[in-house]
Design a protein around this motif. Structure first.
Motif, PDB file in Angstrom:
ATOM      1  N   LEU A 193      12.628 -24.384  -9.787  1.00 29.51           N
ATOM      2  CA  LEU A 193      13.854 -24.993  -9.272  1.00 29.51           C
ATOM      3  C   LEU A 193      14.874 -25.149 -10.406  1.00 29.51           C
ATOM      4  O   LEU A 193      16.080 -24.986 -10.197  1.00 29.51           O
ATOM      5  N   GLY A 194      14.395 -25.434 -11.612  1.00 26.54           N
ATOM      6  CA  GLY A 194      15.288 -25.516 -12.759  1.00 26.54           C
ATOM      7  C   GLY A 194      16.000 -24.198 -13.022  1.00 26.54           C
ATOM      8  O   GLY A 194      17.179 -24.175 -13.383  1.00 26.54           O
ATOM      9  N   LEU A 195      15.293 -23.063 -12.844  1.00 26.02           N
ATOM     10  CA  LEU A 195      15.928 -21.752 -12.996  1.00 26.02           C
ATOM     11  C   LEU A 195      17.041 -21.552 -11.976  1.00 26.02           C
ATOM     12  O   LEU A 195      18.106 -21.007 -12.284  1.00 26.02           O
ATOM     13  N   ILE A 196      16.786 -22.008 -10.755  1.00 28.41           N
ATOM     14  CA  ILE A 196      17.789 -21.858  -9.699  1.00 28.41           C
ATOM     15  C   ILE A 196      19.037 -22.667 -10.047  1.00 28.41           C
ATOM     16  O   ILE A 196      20.174 -22.182  -9.910  1.00 28.41           O
ATOM     17  N   PHE A 197      18.855 -23.901 -10.517  1.00 26.05           N
ATOM     18  CA  PHE A 197      20.004 -24.719 -10.907  1.00 26.05           C
ATOM     19  C   PHE A 197      20.745 -24.079 -12.076  1.00 26.05           C
ATOM     20  O   PHE A 197      21.979 -24.053 -12.101  1.00 26.05           O
ATOM     21  N   HIS A 198      19.992 -23.570 -13.053  1.00 27.48           N
ATOM     22  CA  HIS A 198      20.630 -22.940 -14.207  1.00 27.48           C
ATOM     23  C   HIS A 198      21.478 -21.759 -13.765  1.00 27.48           C
ATOM     24  O   HIS A 198      22.609 -21.573 -14.252  1.00 27.48           O
ATOM     25  N   TYR A 199      20.957 -20.981 -12.859  1.00 24.01           N
ATOM     26  CA  TYR A 199      21.689 -19.816 -12.382  1.00 24.01           C
ATOM     27  C   TYR A 199      22.975 -20.236 -11.660  1.00 24.01           C
ATOM     28  O   TYR A 199      24.053 -19.678 -11.899  1.00 24.01           O
ATOM     29  N   ALA A 200      22.850 -21.245 -10.783  1.00 24.27           N
ATOM     30  CA  ALA A 200      24.032 -21.713 -10.060  1.00 24.27           C
ATOM     31  C   ALA A 200      25.070 -22.283 -11.029  1.00 24.27           C
ATOM     32  O   ALA A 200      26.277 -22.049 -10.868  1.00 24.27           O
ATOM     33  N   LEU A 220      18.624 -15.396  -4.233  1.00 28.22           N
ATOM     34  CA  LEU A 220      17.850 -15.028  -5.418  1.00 28.22           C
ATOM     35  C   LEU A 220      16.488 -14.428  -5.075  1.00 28.22           C
ATOM     36  O   LEU A 220      15.884 -13.764  -5.919  1.00 28.22           O
ATOM     37  N   THR A 221      16.007 -14.641  -3.887  1.00 30.47           N
ATOM     38  CA  THR A 221      14.730 -14.048  -3.479  1.00 30.47           C
ATOM     39  C   THR A 221      14.927 -12.747  -2.706  1.00 30.47           C
ATOM     40  O   THR A 221      13.950 -12.128  -2.288  1.00 30.47           O
ATOM     41  N   SER A 222      16.169 -12.340  -2.536  1.00 30.40           N
ATOM     42  CA  SER A 222      16.453 -11.083  -1.847  1.00 30.40           C
ATOM     43  C   SER A 222      16.384  -9.912  -2.823  1.00 30.40           C
ATOM     44  O   SER A 222      16.355 -10.093  -4.045  1.00 30.40           O
ATOM     45  N   ASP A 223      16.333  -8.710  -2.299  1.00 30.56           N
ATOM     46  CA  ASP A 223      16.324  -7.515  -3.150  1.00 30.56           C
ATOM     47  C   ASP A 223      17.577  -7.457  -4.012  1.00 30.56           C
ATOM     48  O   ASP A 223      17.532  -6.998  -5.161  1.00 30.56           O
ATOM     49  N   GLU A 224      18.680  -7.922  -3.471  1.00 25.11           N
ATOM     50  CA  GLU A 224      19.936  -7.896  -4.197  1.00 25.11           C
ATOM     51  C   GLU A 224      19.946  -8.912  -5.335  1.00 25.11           C
ATOM     52  O   GLU A 224      20.516  -8.686  -6.405  1.00 25.11           O
ATOM     53  N   GLY A 225      19.307 -10.057  -5.128  1.00 25.13           N
ATOM     54  CA  GLY A 225      19.387 -11.134  -6.098  1.00 25.13           C
ATOM     55  C   GLY A 225      18.302 -11.153  -7.148  1.00 25.13           C
ATOM     56  O   GLY A 225      18.484 -11.722  -8.225  1.00 25.13           O
ATOM     57  N   LYS A 226      17.151 -10.531  -6.875  1.00 24.08           N
ATOM     58  CA  LYS A 226      16.031 -10.591  -7.818  1.00 24.08           C
ATOM     59  C   LYS A 226      16.392 -10.106  -9.225  1.00 24.08           C
ATOM     60  O   LYS A 226      15.976 -10.718 -10.216  1.00 24.08           O
ATOM     61  N   PRO A 227      17.148  -9.024  -9.375  1.00 27.74           N
ATOM     62  CA  PRO A 227      17.494  -8.586 -10.739  1.00 27.74           C
ATOM     63  C   PRO A 227      18.288  -9.614 -11.534  1.00 27.74           C
ATOM     64  O   PRO A 227      18.260  -9.609 -12.770  1.00 27.74           O
ATOM     65  N   GLU A 228      18.983 -10.514 -10.821  1.00 27.90           N
ATOM     66  CA  GLU A 228      19.808 -11.503 -11.509  1.00 27.90           C
ATOM     67  C   GLU A 228      18.973 -12.474 -12.352  1.00 27.90           C
ATOM     68  O   GLU A 228      19.455 -13.062 -13.309  1.00 27.90           O
ATOM     69  N   LEU A 229      17.705 -12.687 -11.961  1.00 26.94           N
ATOM     70  CA  LEU A 229      16.865 -13.654 -12.654  1.00 26.94           C
ATOM     71  C   LEU A 229      15.937 -13.040 -13.698  1.00 26.94           C
ATOM     72  O   LEU A 229      15.208 -13.754 -14.369  1.00 26.94           O
ATOM     73  N   LYS A 230      15.959 -11.729 -13.820  1.00 24.87           N
ATOM     74  CA  LYS A 230      15.031 -11.091 -14.749  1.00 24.87           C
ATOM     75  C   LYS A 230      15.215 -11.589 -16.180  1.00 24.87           C
ATOM     76  O   LYS A 230      14.254 -11.744 -16.922  1.00 24.87           O
ATOM     77  N   GLY A 231      16.458 -11.836 -16.559  1.00 21.88           N
ATOM     78  CA  GLY A 231      16.717 -12.245 -17.930  1.00 21.88           C
ATOM     79  C   GLY A 231      16.319 -13.671 -18.249  1.00 21.88           C
ATOM     80  O   GLY A 231      16.278 -14.057 -19.412  1.00 21.88           O
ATOM     81  N   ILE A 232      15.997 -14.483 -17.214  1.00 26.56           N
ATOM     82  CA  ILE A 232      15.658 -15.881 -17.492  1.00 26.56           C
ATOM     83  C   ILE A 232      14.290 -16.265 -16.931  1.00 26.56           C
ATOM     84  O   ILE A 232      14.004 -17.446 -16.752  1.00 26.56           O
ATOM     85  N   GLY A 233      13.446 -15.303 -16.650  1.00 28.28           N
ATOM     86  CA  GLY A 233      12.075 -15.645 -16.284  1.00 28.28           C
ATOM     87  C   GLY A 233      11.639 -15.269 -14.896  1.00 28.28           C
ATOM     88  O   GLY A 233      10.445 -15.258 -14.611  1.00 28.28           O
ATOM     89  N   GLY A 234      12.557 -14.994 -13.996  1.00 20.39           N
ATOM     90  CA  GLY A 234      12.172 -14.571 -12.665  1.00 20.39           C
ATOM     91  C   GLY A 234      11.746 -15.720 -11.770  1.00 20.39           C
ATOM     92  O   GLY A 234      11.490 -16.832 -12.207  1.00 20.39           O
ATOM     93  N   LEU A 235      11.666 -15.455 -10.476  1.00 19.67           N
ATOM     94  CA  LEU A 235      11.298 -16.445  -9.470  1.00 19.67           C
ATOM     95  C   LEU A 235      10.426 -15.760  -8.428  1.00 19.67           C
ATOM     96  O   LEU A 235      10.856 -14.809  -7.783  1.00 19.67           O
ATOM     97  N   SER A 236       9.185 -16.208  -8.297  1.00 18.55           N
ATOM     98  CA  SER A 236       8.279 -15.565  -7.356  1.00 18.55           C
ATOM     99  C   SER A 236       8.683 -15.886  -5.927  1.00 18.55           C
ATOM    100  O   SER A 236       9.202 -16.965  -5.622  1.00 18.55           O
ATOM    101  N   THR A 237       8.421 -14.925  -5.040  1.00 20.27           N
ATOM    102  CA  THR A 237       8.735 -15.109  -3.627  1.00 20.27           C
ATOM    103  C   THR A 237       7.952 -16.277  -3.052  1.00 20.27           C
ATOM    104  O   THR A 237       8.465 -17.068  -2.248  1.00 20.27           O
ATOM    105  N   ALA A 238       6.692 -16.427  -3.478  1.00 19.02           N
ATOM    106  CA  ALA A 238       5.849 -17.508  -2.955  1.00 19.02           C
ATOM    107  C   ALA A 238       6.408 -18.881  -3.337  1.00 19.02           C
ATOM    108  O   ALA A 238       6.486 -19.789  -2.499  1.00 19.02           O
ATOM    109  N   THR A 239       6.820 -19.025  -4.610  1.00 13.49           N
ATOM    110  CA  THR A 239       7.360 -20.312  -5.051  1.00 13.49           C
ATOM    111  C   THR A 239       8.682 -20.613  -4.356  1.00 13.49           C
ATOM    112  O   THR A 239       8.928 -21.752  -3.938  1.00 13.49           O
ATOM    113  N   ALA A 240       9.526 -19.596  -4.229  1.00 14.18           N
ATOM    114  CA  ALA A 240      10.791 -19.790  -3.528  1.00 14.18           C
ATOM    115  C   ALA A 240      10.545 -20.197  -2.081  1.00 14.18           C
ATOM    116  O   ALA A 240      11.262 -21.051  -1.529  1.00 14.18           O
TER     117      ALA A 240
END
Length: 547
Positions: A193-200, A220-240
């Protein structure tokens, strides 16, 4: 009644020996014991430990050998109220009346007060008390000149549920750490959740309410958004998915009202009335007392917001605010080590900003030792010892007190309603002797005022026009939805071989709204990242950008 100029009692604390009041610097030898020459030497030493020369709050009179001694006043120095404290005791022992007594005298001394009213019976502080035989008897026992008085009060209500000015927070301001506590997320989910806030934050997407957060998670869990988080650790679909389900369940329980705008400015808690008395802000929690994790975490948000907004003040003649944190054990229950560290650091550092914090709970063991070690003032009401666990808690409580001539195990189980064991910090910062105390009676109404009077006071408040009406301005959800609406027709050509296109009349789902091809990059370019650069986060991840 406390004299705002001297901190003494107006007539109620006179000693039998020379007429000195408790605020006039009397000592055990010249009248601090009220002429009680029969007091044993240990009791005289206790009384001498509370003979302060500066402004102080009057708590009550010394209990010794089964008798109350009105000439031996038990007090707490006003400048020491920012050294924090604990008010503890079993249900029904008088903790609420103790809060009311302290709040009245702080207000009279020009100090604003914040009270969390979990049971809904602190609203009476706005009206003078009716008196009566019991109050008269208590005043005589404690050496108090009792005068009925009401105090300036601002009534607040969490999310506007109940009688009071609505207190809301934006999701951005609340931050990922406190929100994770409310949602019941584990450590891994909290970090995600911290990654999501950082991104926003960095992309300029304001998270005003819960639907804003859901929209960003969906992207961020869509195909379009997943690459956006690669540089900061990523976000698993299950956790999202867990986060989205938690948000959905949270909203289904009616929690959405607590997040949004206009956001409550905690500077409102620092106001004084035109006559110089401190405003008592009473946050009504009776309507949400079945949501304890929510309201305890919201109280921590208020405190954290004050912490990073107030400047350093050092040692003051009186606090800027005294904050009473009721049902404190709920805040610490199942808290992570990182969360507890943040609480400890906030409590340790907020003292230098002029804010005193009192935790209110049943036993000291409810408060972690690192936090308990920061609390200089103690008012311990009676404890029950009916079970082995109760006995264990009693012994643990006794060990937290300095050495004393009292048998504290026996004393703490035998105190009556409105009696307590007290130790505070003296004017030099040293702990005072442990004193069994019969507490004074509050001068305001000891009970709630009726709902019609509360509603009238709320409507007449200068804060009503500022906070009463919720506002839903453009934020992350609206921006993402608008961009999706522009790009979806271009990104969905008819499939080859006669495939069907979705009927234009059918509303796209949330995920479909936010995953349009190229949508987010275009959005990021249009809004820029200036907002993200302005947001920094404090110990709890709360936003430090001033609203």
């Amino acid at each position: 009644m406390t004299d705002p100029e001297t901190g003494g009692t107006t007539g109620g604390g006179a000693t039998a020996g020379d007429g000195a009041t408790a605020g006039d610097g009397a000592t055990a030898g010249d009248g601090a014991t009220g002429g009680d020459a029969a007091l044993a030497a240990p009791a005289r030493r206790i009384a001498a430990g509370y003979a302060f020369t500066g402004p102080a709050l009057d708590l009550g009179a010394l209990l010794w050998d089964g008798a109350c001694h009105p000439g031996a006043q038990i007090r707490v120095p006003l400048p020491m109220l920012n050294r924090h404290g604990l008010v503890a005791g079993a249900t029904g022992t008088g903790k609420t009346k103790t809060l009311q007594l302290i709040a009245e005298q702080l207000s009279a001394q020009g100090v604003p007060v914040f009270l969390a009213d979990v049971k809904g019976d602190l609203s009476g502080i706005a009206r003078p008390g009716p008196g009566g035989d019991r109050v008269t008897a208590r005043a005589a026992e404690t050496g108090q000149t009792w005068t009925p008085a009401g105090f300036p009060v601002e009534f607040l209500a969490l999310g506007g549920i109940g009688h009071g000015i609505p207190v809301r927070a934006t999701v951005t301001s609340f931050g990922p750490v406190l929100l994770s506590k409310v949602l019941g997320l584990n450590r891994t989910q909290e970090q995600s959740l911290g990654l999501i806030f950082h991104y926003a934050d960095t992309k300029g997407l304001e998270l005003i309410d819960l639907k804003d957060l859901r929209a960003v998670v969906a992207f961020l869990t869509s195909d379009e958004g997943k690459p956006e988080l690669k540089g900061i650790g990523g976000l698993s679909t299950a956790t999202a998915g867990v986060i989205l389900r938690s948000l959905t369940a949270f909203e289904a329980q009616g929690m959405a009202d607590f997040f949004g705008e206009p956001e409550f400015d905690t500077a409102e808690l620092l106001r004084t009335a035109p006559d110089g008395r401190g405003v008592v802000s009473v946050l009504e929690l009776a309507a949400v007392q079945d949501k304890p994790v929510l309201f305890s975490t919201f109280l921590m948000w208020l405190l954290a917001d004050l912490f990073h907004d107030l400047p350093e003040a050092g040692d003051l003649d009186k606090p800027k605010l005294v904050f009473f944190f009721d049902e404190a054990h709920l805040l610490f229950h199942d808290a992570s080590d990182a969360f507890l560290d943040a609480i400890t650091q906030t409590v340790r550092l907020i003292r230098s900003k002029g804010v005193g914090v009192f935790f209110v709970t049943q036993t000291p063991k409810d408060v972690p030792s690192d936090v308990l070690g920061q609390l200089g003032n103690r008012v311990q009401h009676a404890l029950r010892a009916f079970t082995p666990d109760d006995q264990k808690a009693l012994k643990a409580t006794v060990k937290t007190f300095p050495d004393s001539p009292y048998d504290l195990e026996e004393l703490l189980t035998g105190l009556g309603t409105g009696e307590a064991v007290v130790t505070v910090l003296s004017e030099t910062g040293a702990p005072t002797p442990v004193a069994a105390t019969r507490l004074r009676a509050p001068e305001s109404l000891m009970g709630p005022v009726d709902a019609a009077e509360l509603d009238r006071a709320v409507r007449e408040s200068p804060l009503y026009g500022r906070y009463a009406q919720a506002v839903d301005r453009e934020s992350a959800y609206e921006k993402l939805s608008a961009r999706a609406a522009e790009t979806v027709p271009e990104e969905r050509p008819a499939a080859r071989g006669g495939g069907r296109r979705k009927a234009p009349a059918e509303e796209p789902t949330l995920v479909e709204q936010v995953v349009g091809s190229g949508m987010f990059k275009s959005l990021a370019r249009s809004v820029g990242t200036q907002l993200g650069r302005e947001i920094t986060r404090s110990l709890f991840g709360t936003a430090r950008r001033r609203r």
